[in-house]
Design a protein around this motif. Structure first.
Motif, PDB file in Angstrom:
ATOM      1  N   SER A 192      60.221 -27.922 -79.752  1.00 15.03           N
ATOM      2  CA  SER A 192      61.330 -28.067 -78.803  1.00 15.03           C
ATOM      3  C   SER A 192      61.181 -29.329 -77.956  1.00 15.03           C
ATOM      4  O   SER A 192      62.180 -29.945 -77.570  1.00 15.03           O
ATOM      5  CB  SER A 192      61.418 -26.838 -77.900  1.00 15.03           C
ATOM      6  N   MET A 193      59.950 -29.733 -77.670  1.00 14.74           N
ATOM      7  CA  MET A 193      59.727 -30.975 -76.928  1.00 14.74           C
ATOM      8  C   MET A 193      59.916 -32.186 -77.845  1.00 14.74           C
ATOM      9  O   MET A 193      60.488 -33.194 -77.436  1.00 14.74           O
ATOM     10  CB  MET A 193      58.331 -30.977 -76.318  1.00 14.74           C
ATOM     11  N   LEU A 194      59.440 -32.072 -79.074  1.00 12.34           N
ATOM     12  CA  LEU A 194      59.593 -33.166 -80.036  1.00 12.34           C
ATOM     13  C   LEU A 194      61.068 -33.489 -80.252  1.00 12.34           C
ATOM     14  O   LEU A 194      61.463 -34.656 -80.343  1.00 12.34           O
ATOM     15  CB  LEU A 194      58.937 -32.773 -81.360  1.00 12.34           C
ATOM     16  N   LEU A 195      61.887 -32.440 -80.311  1.00 10.28           N
ATOM     17  CA  LEU A 195      63.319 -32.605 -80.584  1.00 10.28           C
ATOM     18  C   LEU A 195      64.173 -32.518 -79.322  1.00 10.28           C
ATOM     19  O   LEU A 195      65.398 -32.345 -79.413  1.00 10.28           O
ATOM     20  CB  LEU A 195      63.779 -31.541 -81.576  1.00 10.28           C
ATOM     21  N   ALA A 196      63.571 -32.663 -78.162  1.00 12.58           N
ATOM     22  CA  ALA A 196      64.277 -32.491 -76.888  1.00 12.58           C
ATOM     23  C   ALA A 196      65.567 -33.299 -76.780  1.00 12.58           C
ATOM     24  O   ALA A 196      66.577 -32.792 -76.274  1.00 12.58           O
ATOM     25  CB  ALA A 196      63.340 -32.815 -75.721  1.00 12.58           C
ATOM     26  N   PRO A 197      65.620 -34.559 -77.237  1.00 11.65           N
ATOM     27  CA  PRO A 197      66.881 -35.310 -77.126  1.00 11.65           C
ATOM     28  C   PRO A 197      68.039 -34.664 -77.879  1.00 11.65           C
ATOM     29  O   PRO A 197      69.201 -34.798 -77.479  1.00 11.65           O
ATOM     30  CB  PRO A 197      66.526 -36.679 -77.724  1.00 11.65           C
ATOM     31  N   LEU A 198      67.751 -33.951 -78.965  1.00 13.10           N
ATOM     32  CA  LEU A 198      68.805 -33.280 -79.719  1.00 13.10           C
ATOM     33  C   LEU A 198      69.237 -31.978 -79.056  1.00 13.10           C
ATOM     34  O   LEU A 198      70.378 -31.532 -79.210  1.00 13.10           O
ATOM     35  CB  LEU A 198      68.320 -32.974 -81.138  1.00 13.10           C
ATOM     36  N   LEU A 199      68.308 -31.365 -78.329  1.00 14.10           N
ATOM     37  CA  LEU A 199      68.585 -30.093 -77.674  1.00 14.10           C
ATOM     38  C   LEU A 199      69.164 -30.277 -76.279  1.00 14.10           C
ATOM     39  O   LEU A 199      69.567 -29.315 -75.634  1.00 14.10           O
ATOM     40  CB  LEU A 199      67.302 -29.266 -77.583  1.00 14.10           C
ATOM     41  N   SER A 200      69.224 -31.506 -75.817  1.00 13.38           N
ATOM     42  CA  SER A 200      69.767 -31.796 -74.497  1.00 13.38           C
ATOM     43  C   SER A 200      71.284 -31.619 -74.486  1.00 13.38           C
ATOM     44  O   SER A 200      71.968 -31.891 -75.480  1.00 13.38           O
ATOM     45  CB  SER A 200      69.413 -33.231 -74.096  1.00 13.38           C
ATOM     46  N   LEU A 201      71.808 -31.198 -73.355  1.00 11.20           N
ATOM     47  CA  LEU A 201      73.258 -31.083 -73.211  1.00 11.20           C
ATOM     48  C   LEU A 201      73.924 -32.452 -73.243  1.00 11.20           C
ATOM     49  O   LEU A 201      75.138 -32.556 -73.394  1.00 11.20           O
ATOM     50  CB  LEU A 201      73.589 -30.349 -71.910  1.00 11.20           C
ATOM     51  N   GLU A 202      73.125 -33.513 -73.118  1.00  4.56           N
ATOM     52  CA  GLU A 202      73.660 -34.868 -73.188  1.00  4.56           C
ATOM     53  C   GLU A 202      73.926 -35.309 -74.627  1.00  4.56           C
ATOM     54  O   GLU A 202      74.619 -36.305 -74.859  1.00  4.56           O
ATOM     55  CB  GLU A 202      72.691 -35.843 -72.518  1.00  4.56           C
ATOM     56  N   TYR A 203      73.378 -34.583 -75.583  1.00  6.75           N
ATOM     57  CA  TYR A 203      73.665 -34.880 -76.994  1.00  6.75           C
ATOM     58  C   TYR A 203      75.069 -34.383 -77.283  1.00  6.75           C
ATOM     59  O   TYR A 203      75.329 -33.178 -77.299  1.00  6.75           O
ATOM     60  CB  TYR A 203      72.630 -34.208 -77.891  1.00  6.75           C
ATOM     61  N   MET A 204      75.983 -35.286 -77.519  1.00  9.79           N
ATOM     62  CA  MET A 204      77.410 -34.972 -77.545  1.00  9.79           C
ATOM     63  C   MET A 204      77.934 -34.511 -78.896  1.00  9.79           C
ATOM     64  O   MET A 204      79.121 -34.265 -79.054  1.00  9.79           O
ATOM     65  CB  MET A 204      78.208 -36.196 -77.070  1.00  9.79           C
ATOM     66  N   PHE A 205      77.043 -34.381 -79.878  1.00 13.56           N
ATOM     67  CA  PHE A 205      77.481 -34.011 -81.219  1.00 13.56           C
ATOM     68  C   PHE A 205      77.145 -32.546 -81.507  1.00 13.56           C
ATOM     69  O   PHE A 205      76.304 -31.943 -80.836  1.00 13.56           O
ATOM     70  CB  PHE A 205      76.812 -34.919 -82.255  1.00 13.56           C
ATOM     71  N   PRO A 206      77.792 -31.950 -82.503  1.00 15.62           N
ATOM     72  CA  PRO A 206      77.464 -30.560 -82.855  1.00 15.62           C
ATOM     73  C   PRO A 206      75.998 -30.419 -83.251  1.00 15.62           C
ATOM     74  O   PRO A 206      75.394 -31.360 -83.782  1.00 15.62           O
ATOM     75  CB  PRO A 206      78.389 -30.274 -84.042  1.00 15.62           C
ATOM     76  N   GLN A 207      75.445 -29.245 -82.988  1.00 16.75           N
ATOM     77  CA  GLN A 207      74.066 -29.006 -83.371  1.00 16.75           C
ATOM     78  C   GLN A 207      73.935 -29.013 -84.902  1.00 16.75           C
ATOM     79  O   GLN A 207      74.780 -28.468 -85.614  1.00 16.75           O
ATOM     80  CB  GLN A 207      73.583 -27.673 -82.816  1.00 16.75           C
ATOM     81  N   PRO A 208      72.853 -29.628 -85.395  1.00 14.84           N
ATOM     82  CA  PRO A 208      72.647 -29.692 -86.850  1.00 14.84           C
ATOM     83  C   PRO A 208      72.007 -28.415 -87.372  1.00 14.84           C
ATOM     84  O   PRO A 208      71.633 -27.518 -86.608  1.00 14.84           O
ATOM     85  CB  PRO A 208      71.677 -30.869 -86.988  1.00 14.84           C
ATOM     86  N   THR A 209      71.876 -28.351 -88.659  1.00 18.91           N
ATOM     87  CA  THR A 209      70.986 -27.369 -89.282  1.00 18.91           C
ATOM     88  C   THR A 209      69.587 -27.967 -89.246  1.00 18.91           C
ATOM     89  O   THR A 209      69.378 -29.098 -89.690  1.00 18.91           O
ATOM     90  CB  THR A 209      71.386 -27.095 -90.745  1.00 18.91           C
TER      91      THR A 209
END
Length: 340
Positions: free
Chosen positions: A97-114
């Protein structure tokens, strides 16, 4: 690689041996373009690429993916259909979760990936699942895999050497309280496997992925750990009849403990499985095989070990299901393999 809009964007995090192989498969499919996050070997990969020498892929000097970055934070400029994690699972050092934190941030404006976790160990999905579910309304889509691969990076980390053995078993991760997978989740799993197969991988969907991961983890937890403690490869366990006799008892007994745990988890595992792996370990390796377990390679390189997910999870599950498991935490060689 072409920037055709029909290509699926894939972010791959961790450019070691598995990462290089999977990047090649994905791009070779003609259906995906890969943005690779190469941390330890970023400068080399960016400048010269990777020299691939593979019995399965052929030879490809200076091979490069579509894009290469030094961190996940640099790569969050677009939507990714899949995010593939091929780093070592080290929850006690750097949780996923820390490694991928930028993707899990609410600032990531794109849909969540698989998310696709191609990592050793058990329970590797739990941290990412919990973190994603806590941040977003939708159920996370996580593909988890059992990876079989005889590959390693060269000491300079700009070359990949691989034989012919490669297999990926993949399935959807479902937690204890997860709802049944939706048709969209199942389709995403199948699509990923199809892309890998189109690129040359021996990939398939597993009927019970957690059982497959458990069966594979036995080798890492017992055989690889013993080799690491002894600083010797598997063939060293049976270099003499006397040494083979010394090793066989505790090796088989430890595998029997894991058989009991597997049965408590509801997996179709028997004592014959433990005996098969014992025989294969002691009598199935070529005496001149150069293969070293990845855990032993990590010790040689001074890298963190995946002890928490390979052994720690087994011990915790043993306590949870009231299965006595003293050996995974006490296993140690009583002899120097090289001196018996």
């Amino acid at each position: 690689m072409s920037s055709s809009p029909q290509l699926l964007d894939v972010l791959l995090v961790g450019y070691g041996a598995v990462g290089v192989m999977y990047t090649y498969f994905l791009e070779n499919s003609g259906r995906a373009r890969v943005t690779a996050v190469a941390r330890g070997n970023y400068a080399l990969v960016k400048e010269r690429g990777i020299n691939i020498e593979s019995g399965r892929l052929g030879n490809h000097p200076g091979w490069k993916p579509f894009r290469t970055f030094n961190s996940v934070a640099e790569a969050v400029d677009r939507r990714y259909h899949y995010v593939v994690v091929t780093t070592k699972a080290l929850p006690d050092v750097l949780p996923t979760s820390m490694l991928l934190a930028p993707l899990l941030s609410l600032e990531y404006m794109f849909p969540q990936p698989t998310y696709v976790l191609a990592q050793n160990g058990l329970g590797v999905e739990e941290d990412l699942y919990a973190a994603s579910k806590a941040r977003f309304a939708q159920e996370p889509v996580i593909i988890t895999g059992a990876v079989f691969l005889d590959a390693s990076l060269t000491d300079s980390r700009d070359g990949l050497v691989q034989g012919t053995m490669e297999k990926l078993l993949a399935g959807l991760y479902r937690g204890d309280e997860s709802p049944a997978p939706t048709p969209e989740m199942t389709a995403s799993l199948q699509a990923y496997v199809d892309i890998m197969k189109a690129g040359g991988s021996n990939a398939s969907v597993a009927e019970n992925i957690q059982c497959e991961k458990f069966m594979k983890n036995r080798w890492n937890a017992v055989v690889a750990s013993l080799c690491t403690l002894a600083r010797s490869p598997p063939p060293a366990m049976s270099v003499t009849p006397r040494l083979e006799e010394i090793v066989e008892g505790p090796l088989h007994a430890t595998l029997q403990e894991l058989t009991a745990l597997g049965q408590a988890l509801g997996y179709p595992i028997t004592g014959e499985d433990a005996q098969f792996l014992t025989n294969r370990t002691l009598r199935g390796f070529s005496k001149t095989s150069p293969h070293l377990p990845s855990m032993l390679v990590d010790v040689q390189r001074g890298s963190p070990l995946e002890v928490e997910v390979i052994i720690g999870t087994l011990v915790r599950w043993g306590k949870k299901h009231d299965v006595a498991m003293p050996r995974p935490v006490q296993l140690k060689p009583t002899h120097d393999f090289a001196k018996v």
